[in-house]
Design a protein around this motif. Structure first.
Motif, mmCIF file in Angstrom:
data_model
loop_
_atom_site.group_PDB
_atom_site.id
_atom_site.type_symbol
_atom_site.label_atom_id
_atom_site.label_comp_id
_atom_site.label_asym_id
_atom_site.label_seq_id
_atom_site.Cartn_x
_atom_site.Cartn_y
_atom_site.Cartn_z
ATOM 1 N N SER A 52 0.797 -1.231 0.000
ATOM 2 C CA SER A 52 0.000 0.000 0.000
ATOM 3 C C SER A 52 0.827 1.278 0.000
ATOM 4 N N MET A 53 2.115 1.189 0.262
ATOM 5 C CA MET A 53 2.963 2.383 0.254
ATOM 6 C C MET A 53 3.542 2.685 -1.125
ATOM 7 N N MET A 54 3.308 1.817 -2.081
ATOM 8 C CA MET A 54 3.849 2.038 -3.419
ATOM 9 C C MET A 54 2.856 2.872 -4.233
ATOM 10 N N ASN A 55 3.282 4.083 -4.572
ATOM 11 C CA ASN A 55 2.417 4.980 -5.345
ATOM 12 C C ASN A 55 3.279 5.888 -6.209
ATOM 13 N N ALA A 56 2.833 6.132 -7.449
ATOM 14 C CA ALA A 56 3.569 6.959 -8.417
ATOM 15 C C ALA A 56 4.984 6.413 -8.606
ATOM 16 N N PHE A 57 5.102 5.092 -8.569
ATOM 17 C CA PHE A 57 6.418 4.455 -8.648
ATOM 18 C C PHE A 57 6.569 3.729 -9.975
ATOM 19 N N HIS A 58 7.782 3.788 -10.543
ATOM 20 C CA HIS A 58 8.070 3.141 -11.822
ATOM 21 C C HIS A 58 9.124 2.064 -11.591
ATOM 22 N N LEU A 59 8.696 0.820 -11.659
ATOM 23 C CA LEU A 59 9.557 -0.316 -11.324
ATOM 24 C C LEU A 59 10.100 -0.971 -12.590
ATOM 25 N N LYS A 60 11.414 -0.940 -12.770
ATOM 26 C CA LYS A 60 12.051 -1.641 -13.880
ATOM 27 C C LYS A 60 12.296 -3.102 -13.505
ATOM 28 N N VAL A 61 12.024 -3.991 -14.453
ATOM 29 C CA VAL A 61 12.342 -5.412 -14.284
ATOM 30 C C VAL A 61 13.194 -5.778 -15.496
#
Length: 283
Positions: free
Chosen positions: A250-259
């Protein structure tokens, strides 16, 4: 955030990453509302082979059409458990799948197409899904107070070529850069109603589309030369776990995660070989 009992729209839901994400969500107790372009009968045949097939709902939808999306969402709200719509995993997109041109202007038509589907389509999906989630809370008016509880989460699929577009992704890359901007802006806009928005950026995922025009061998060499570790294609399941991580935290917001295994996506001219000739179909 616990996904059990919640419903998630998955666009491109019968594709590789979409299906993997839907299956993972369902394995955790969620319902998957699959949006895709396949005719309903073919879609139902495919879904019948899934575990817990009764937890999937299918609707044919065009992500770049507001009318189509609103119609599919309205139908979905009538069949999923009441009040359960919680979010979306937006995987649907297009890639031109054509050779490198000699003139940049030859890519204008491709750019128009990918912007319509990948950029406008992302905005359309985020907007219509958020409206559908909010429709479950009739107390919301046009300028509602900020809510305290979490009411939704949307995950957009970008790409590592959206972060740093290389030459071989002249139109597709910038269209995925738009996805990053839409994600950040939507996260801020939807924050008052308790809806988070994040993105996941895969590197190279093996698919039937990838296995055309010599691209697999070309990109195998690129990954071996310019990835850190592991030096291989990403699997749809690895992307799906990244997606569900962003949904559940729930703390992940406006985040861009590269894999992406640290892939440095350059257009290599090593040995004086023209990369444009090595893989006839690149973008």
């Amino acid at each position: 955030m616990i996904v059990t009992g919640k419903s998630f729209v998955v666009t491109g839901g019968l594709g590789s990453i979409g299906a993997a994400s839907a299956k993972l969500l369902v394995s955790k107790g969620a319902y998957a509302v699959l949006f895709d372009i396949l005719p309903a009968e073919k879609a139902k045949e495919r879904i019948a082979s899934f575990d817990d097939a009764d937890k999937y709902f299918y609707f044919q939808a065009d992500i770049s059409s507001r009318d189509s999306m609103e119609g599919a969402l309205s139908a979905a709200l009538k069949v999923i458990p009441k009040g359960s719509l919680f979010g979306a995993v937006h995987c649907a997109a297009v890639n031109p799948n054509v050779p490198w041109p000699t003139k940049m202007s030859d890519k204008l038509k491709d750019f128009e197409t990918v912007l319509r589907v990948n950029a406008y389509g992302t905005f359309c999906v985020d907007a219509t899904v958020a409206d559908a989630i909010n429709s479950q809370y009739p107390e919301l008016d046009s300028f509602f107070p900020r809510v305290e509880e979490e009411r939704g989460c949307i995950i957009n699929l970008s790409s590592v070529v959206g972060h740093d577009p290389p030459a071989r992704c002249l139109t597709y890359g910038p269209s995925k850069t738009c996805v990053l901007g839409i994600t950040t802006a939507a996260a801020d806009f939807l924050a008052p109603c308790g809806i988070r928005v994040n993105s996941v950026a895969p590197a190279l995922v093996y698919s039937a589309l990838m296995n055309q025009g010599g691209r697999v061998e070309y990109f195998k060499e690129q990954l071996d030369a310019y990835s850190m570790f592991p030096r291989r294609f990403t699997t749809p399941e690895e992307i799906s776990h990244a997606i569900v991580f962003l949904v559940e935290n729930s703390m992940m917001n406006a985040f861009h995660l590269k894999v992406d295994a640290g892939w440095r996506q350059i257009s290599s001219w090593a040995g004086g070989v023209d990369p444009r000739k090595r893989s006839p179909i690149v973008e």
